[in-house]
Design a protein around this motif. Structure first.
Motif, PDB file in Angstrom:
ATOM      1  N   GLU A 543       0.846  -1.206   0.000  1.00  0.00           N
ATOM      2  CA  GLU A 543       0.000   0.000   0.000  1.00  0.00           C
ATOM      3  C   GLU A 543       0.881   1.256   0.000  1.00  0.00           C
ATOM      4  O   GLU A 543       0.507   2.274  -0.574  1.00  0.00           O
ATOM      5  N   GLY A 544       2.045   1.154   0.683  1.00  0.00           N
ATOM      6  CA  GLY A 544       2.998   2.263   0.699  1.00  0.00           C
ATOM      7  C   GLY A 544       2.752   3.265   1.810  1.00  0.00           C
ATOM      8  O   GLY A 544       1.693   3.284   2.444  1.00  0.00           O
ATOM      9  N   SER A 545       3.763   4.124   2.034  1.00  0.00           N
ATOM     10  CA  SER A 545       3.680   5.148   3.079  1.00  0.00           C
ATOM     11  C   SER A 545       4.381   6.415   2.625  1.00  0.00           C
ATOM     12  O   SER A 545       5.283   6.380   1.788  1.00  0.00           O
ATOM     13  N   CYS A 546       3.947   7.523   3.221  1.00  0.00           N
ATOM     14  CA  CYS A 546       4.539   8.823   2.912  1.00  0.00           C
ATOM     15  C   CYS A 546       5.553   9.185   3.998  1.00  0.00           C
ATOM     16  O   CYS A 546       5.274   9.014   5.192  1.00  0.00           O
ATOM     17  N   PHE A 547       6.735   9.668   3.590  1.00  0.00           N
ATOM     18  CA  PHE A 547       7.791  10.023   4.533  1.00  0.00           C
ATOM     19  C   PHE A 547       8.209  11.472   4.334  1.00  0.00           C
ATOM     20  O   PHE A 547       8.097  12.017   3.225  1.00  0.00           O
ATOM     21  N   ARG A 548       8.683  12.087   5.425  1.00  0.00           N
ATOM     22  CA  ARG A 548       9.162  13.460   5.353  1.00  0.00           C
ATOM     23  C   ARG A 548      10.603  13.457   4.858  1.00  0.00           C
ATOM     24  O   ARG A 548      11.415  12.641   5.279  1.00  0.00           O
ATOM     25  N   TYR A 573       9.864   4.337  -5.352  1.00  0.00           N
ATOM     26  CA  TYR A 573       9.789   5.537  -4.527  1.00  0.00           C
ATOM     27  C   TYR A 573       9.976   6.783  -5.392  1.00  0.00           C
ATOM     28  O   TYR A 573      10.510   6.712  -6.505  1.00  0.00           O
ATOM     29  N   GLY A 574       9.502   7.901  -4.857  1.00  0.00           N
ATOM     30  CA  GLY A 574       9.613   9.155  -5.593  1.00  0.00           C
ATOM     31  C   GLY A 574       9.120  10.317  -4.760  1.00  0.00           C
ATOM     32  O   GLY A 574       8.467  10.139  -3.721  1.00  0.00           O
ATOM     33  N   ASP A 575       9.444  11.576  -5.214  1.00  0.00           N
ATOM     34  CA  ASP A 575       9.074  12.784  -4.466  1.00  0.00           C
ATOM     35  C   ASP A 575       7.613  13.138  -4.662  1.00  0.00           C
ATOM     36  O   ASP A 575       7.009  12.841  -5.702  1.00  0.00           O
ATOM     37  N   LEU A 576       7.058  13.831  -3.627  1.00  0.00           N
ATOM     38  CA  LEU A 576       5.687  14.349  -3.690  1.00  0.00           C
ATOM     39  C   LEU A 576       5.711  15.801  -3.231  1.00  0.00           C
ATOM     40  O   LEU A 576       6.541  16.195  -2.403  1.00  0.00           O
ATOM     41  N   GLU A 577       4.820  16.583  -3.790  1.00  0.00           N
ATOM     42  CA  GLU A 577       4.722  17.987  -3.367  1.00  0.00           C
ATOM     43  C   GLU A 577       4.019  18.107  -2.018  1.00  0.00           C
ATOM     44  O   GLU A 577       4.312  18.988  -1.224  1.00  0.00           O
ATOM     45  N   GLU A 578       3.069  17.213  -1.771  1.00  0.00           N
ATOM     46  CA  GLU A 578       2.295  17.247  -0.519  1.00  0.00           C
ATOM     47  C   GLU A 578       1.841  15.828  -0.189  1.00  0.00           C
ATOM     48  O   GLU A 578       1.853  14.948  -1.063  1.00  0.00           O
ATOM     49  N   PRO A 579       1.439  15.576   1.056  1.00  0.00           N
ATOM     50  CA  PRO A 579       0.994  14.233   1.437  1.00  0.00           C
ATOM     51  C   PRO A 579      -0.177  13.786   0.557  1.00  0.00           C
ATOM     52  O   PRO A 579      -1.091  14.575   0.279  1.00  0.00           O
ATOM     53  N   PRO A 580      -0.163  12.517   0.094  1.00  0.00           N
ATOM     54  CA  PRO A 580      -1.220  12.033  -0.810  1.00  0.00           C
ATOM     55  C   PRO A 580      -2.549  11.869  -0.083  1.00  0.00           C
ATOM     56  O   PRO A 580      -2.585  11.571   1.109  1.00  0.00           O
ATOM     57  N   GLN A 581      -3.639  12.041  -0.818  1.00  0.00           N
ATOM     58  CA  GLN A 581      -4.981  11.860  -0.255  1.00  0.00           C
ATOM     59  C   GLN A 581      -5.514  10.459  -0.523  1.00  0.00           C
ATOM     60  O   GLN A 581      -6.429  10.006   0.132  1.00  0.00           O
ATOM     61  N   GLY A 582      -4.951   9.779  -1.491  1.00  0.00           N
ATOM     62  CA  GLY A 582      -5.400   8.423  -1.830  1.00  0.00           C
ATOM     63  C   GLY A 582      -4.211   7.566  -2.214  1.00  0.00           C
ATOM     64  O   GLY A 582      -3.076   7.835  -1.831  1.00  0.00           O
ATOM     65  N   GLU A 583      -4.469   6.553  -3.039  1.00  0.00           N
ATOM     66  CA  GLU A 583      -3.405   5.638  -3.463  1.00  0.00           C
ATOM     67  C   GLU A 583      -2.471   6.343  -4.442  1.00  0.00           C
ATOM     68  O   GLU A 583      -2.908   7.098  -5.312  1.00  0.00           O
ATOM     69  N   VAL A 584      -1.183   6.092  -4.293  1.00  0.00           N
ATOM     70  CA  VAL A 584      -0.175   6.663  -5.201  1.00  0.00           C
ATOM     71  C   VAL A 584       0.191   5.589  -6.229  1.00  0.00           C
ATOM     72  O   VAL A 584       0.700   4.525  -5.861  1.00  0.00           O
TER      73      VAL A 584
END
Length: 712
Positions: A543-548, A573-584
């Motif tokens: 499912e994955g997770s968001c990291f700072r 893995y890859g960069d995001l502008e902001e925390p995701p709201q759903g599945e990446v």
């Protein structure tokens, strides 16, 4: 060779002579052994001598107790009990006060020996002691030793207490009723009066007439706990032997004299720890006090008795007075009463008096309900109205509950049963209120109502709720609360969920769960549970997770996302502008690491990003959330988990991918929880069944298999 079992080696002493070391043949008459001992010291008249133990109580050796002599015991040759009794009786009656005092001192010690006591009683020794007491000429030590000897002699049960004269009782009662008496005399006098009351109904009446209850209560306010104990023991004896029609009268007298508050302040809350005998006497007083409820408990309600029916009307009036209409017709009023009685939770809505015809609890339940309604009116109205506004299937029937609860409380406190010898189970909280029983009920009915709600019970669950409430009350009482408020506090900590937890915990700690079959079952189940945890961890990685992102905190925070491919072969893995709201989606993650290239996973201080100079100032919290993947060619992917849970999920999942043990706290917790749950489910059908230590033996193979049926 060890000596034969009927030969005992002992030492025998005689004043002014060397001890004899002899072997006693237990098959030989005792008189022959004493003759041989006397011959060894050239003493004539062996029939005037006896053997006694040199240590301890120094009891005489008789044909009945000689089997108790052990190897190495030290005995003493002494004058026979008959001769000692005659000599002491003469000395007790001598004119010289010093000689008499020494004789009484020796008599007090010897009287504990039944062999001596029998001889002394046979020569009318008790009558002599009684006359010495009745004369009123003995004081201090002399009187104390006289009373001690008298009590020891009577306690053997050789003569009846009914032979005691009234003048003796009067004299002993005077010692108890006088305000300033020597402690040792007072203690023995209280003990003698207690024995009189317990052993003779005739003497009970005399003692009850002579003894002042007020003075007995005054003895509870002294600092000597032994005097307090004997005083309560005498009060208990008078209570126990009182005719049934006088017990309530005596209880009222004791209440007027503030017995309860005096015991609470001077005994229970005194500066000294409660000794075992005092605890027993407090328990006896508690039982006898509660036994006053037995008459009401065993009294059925008479449905035709208007006075008794008026109590039920009063319960209805207090709960629903605002709703009544005095101008309504008889039929309408009758229908309204029926509706109200149903809302009050009675089983018989038409004639609720019939609910009180079962004994126990009889009229005692109605007494409790009326006390609640009058003394704790707000609580009563709240319970009734709260349940009348619930759905029918979830309402807690107040009337039925109050009746069953009263019965349960009577069983827990053993109302109507005699005190158990040796039991010390008194409850300090029952000495803190003049209406302790009623207050106890009021607390417990609120508990029942609360537990009913917690269990989301319906009428079908009534018995189950009562079992839980019984357990809650029993457990709270077992904690020995010092007051009713403390009892309430203990009950608050014993919610329904806590009772379930305690039951599970106790079941798991039972001996059955430590037996070899259960341990073997746990070992078999554990790999399955670990595999289940492993799959859950890998699914979460998929499912994955968001990291700072690690960087300058003054700049805008940046994030990156990591997830495992569904075939468990690649980490994306890859960069995001902001925390995701759903599945990446995988397509948005530009970087990847093949799982085959991962060399190891490190945590905390071993992580490359925690070793850097800029990370030296990282706080302990961040350090505990840091982990890194070391992969070919000599590179690292660094993580800081958002919380401890994600840290455990990822470190466990990565360990599982690498075929290593999952060692996080979360895994240990999950394993314990799931293993415990699975064990309970598998053992559900074995409730109250003893599990054998070893499997049953496999039967031998049959000699032939001719019993097998062949088709066709």
């Amino acid at each position: 060779m060890p000596p034969p079992s009927d030969i005992v080696k002992v030492a025998i002493e005689w004043p002014g002579a060397n001890a004899q070391l002899i072997e006693i043949d237990q098959k030989k008459p005792l008189s022959s052994i004493i003759r041989e001992v006397c011959d060894g010291w050239s003493l004539s008249g062996s029939d005037q001598f006896a053997l006694r133990y040199a240590d301890g109580p120094q009891l005489y050796i008789t044909e009945q107790n000689r089997s108790e002599i052990k190897n190495g015991t030290i005995l003493r040759l002494a004058i026979s009990p008959a001769r000692a009794a005659r000599q002491l009786l003469e000395r007790v009656q001598s004119h010289g006060m010093d000689a008499r005092l020494e004789a009484l001192k020796e008599l007090a010690k010897l009287s504990a020996d039944i062999t001596f006591a029998t001889e002394f009683i046979n020569i009318e020794g008790i009558a002599v002691l009684a006359r010495l007491v009745e004369s009123g000429t003995h004081f201090g030590e002399m009187l104390a030793f006289t009373l001690t000897a008298f009590l020891e002699l009577m306690d053997h049960g050789i003569v009846s207490w009914d032979l005691i004269s009234f003048s003796f009782i009067k004299q002993i009662s005077n010692y108890v009723n006088q305000p300033m008496v020597d402690v040792s005399i007072l203690q023995r006098s209280l003990a003698i009066l207690e024995s009189m009351v317990l052993n003779s109904q005739t003497l009970y009446q005399r003692v009850a007439h002579e003894t002042t209850v007020g003075q007995l209560i005054a003895h509870l306010q002294v600092s000597n706990q032994e005097i307090q104990t004997y005083a309560i023991a005498l009060i208990n004896a008078l209570f126990l032997k009182a005719p049934e029609d006088r017990r309530q009268e005596m209880a009222n007298t004791l209440a007027q004299k503030h017995l309860r508050s005096i015991i609470l302040n001077h005994v229970i809350r005194g500066n000294r720890p409660i000794k075992a005998e005092m605890a027993h006497q407090l328990y006896v007083l508690q039982v006898l006090t509660f036994n006053l409820l037995e008459e009401r408990m065993m009294t059925k309600m008479d449905p035709s008795d208007q006075g008794q029916r008026d109590i039920i009307f009063e319960l209805r009036r207090i709960a629903f007075d605002a709703d009544s209409d005095p101008n309504s017709s008889t039929e309408k009023r009758k229908a309204m009463y029926t509706k109200d009685y149903k809302m009050l939770g009675f089983t018989n809505h038409i004639n609720p008096a019939m609910d009180f015809t079962q004994t126990p609890p009889g009229m005692l339940a109605l007494d409790n309900m009326l006390y609640l309604a009058k003394v704790h009116q707000d609580t009563y109205i709240r319970i009734v109205l709260e349940n009348s506004s619930r759905e029918d299937k979830h309402e807690c029937p107040f009337g039925r509950c109050a009746i069953e609860l009263t019965k349960t409380l009577c069983e827990i406190l053993q109302v109507g049963e005699l005190p158990n010898e040796g039991c010390n189970d008194y409850h300090p909280m029952f000495f803190t209120h003049d209406r302790a029983w009623e207050e106890f009920f009021c607390i417990c009915i609120q508990l029942l109502n609360k537990t009913w709600k917690e269990m989301r019970a319906t009428s079908e669950d009534f018995n189950k709720v009562m079992q839980v409430v019984r357990e809650q009350i029993t457990r709270a009482l077992g904690m020995k609360p010092n007051s009713l408020d403390q009892f309430k506090s203990k009950l608050r900590g014993l919610s329904y969920s806590e009772i379930l937890r305690l039951r599970q915990s106790e079941r798991m700690s039972q001996d059955d769960f430590q037996s070899p079959p259960i341990i073997e079952l746990r070992e078999r189940i554990q790999p399955e549970i670990l595999e289940l945890i492993k799959q859950q961890r890998l699914n979460r990685l998929c499912e994955g997770s968001c990291f700072r992102k690690i960087g300058n905190r003054r700049r805008q925070e940046k994030f990156w996302f990591c997830r495992l491919s569904l075939n468990h072969k690649v980490l994306h893995y890859g960069d995001l502008e902001e925390p995701p709201q759903g599945e990446v989606p995988f397509e948005s993650l530009s970087e990847k690491i093949p799982v085959a290239d991962i060399k190891s996973v490190v945590t905390g201080k071993d992580c490359p990003h925690m070793k850097e100079k800029s990370a030296l100032k990282q706080n302990k919290e961040v350090l505990e959330l840091a982990f890194s993947i070391l992969h070919d060619p000599d590179e690292a992917l660094n993580f800081i988990a958002p919380n401890k849970y994600e840290y455990c999920i990822w470190t466990d999942g990565l360990s599982a991918l690498l075929g290593r043990e999952m060692s996080s706290e979360l895994t240990r917790s999950d394993l314990d929880t799931l293993l415990s749950m699975e064990m309970k489910l598998r053992l559900l059908d074995l409730e109250n069944i003893q599990i054998p230590e070893a499997p049953p033996p496999i039967p031998k193979e049959p000699s032939t298999y001719n019993f097998v049926y062949h088709y066709g």
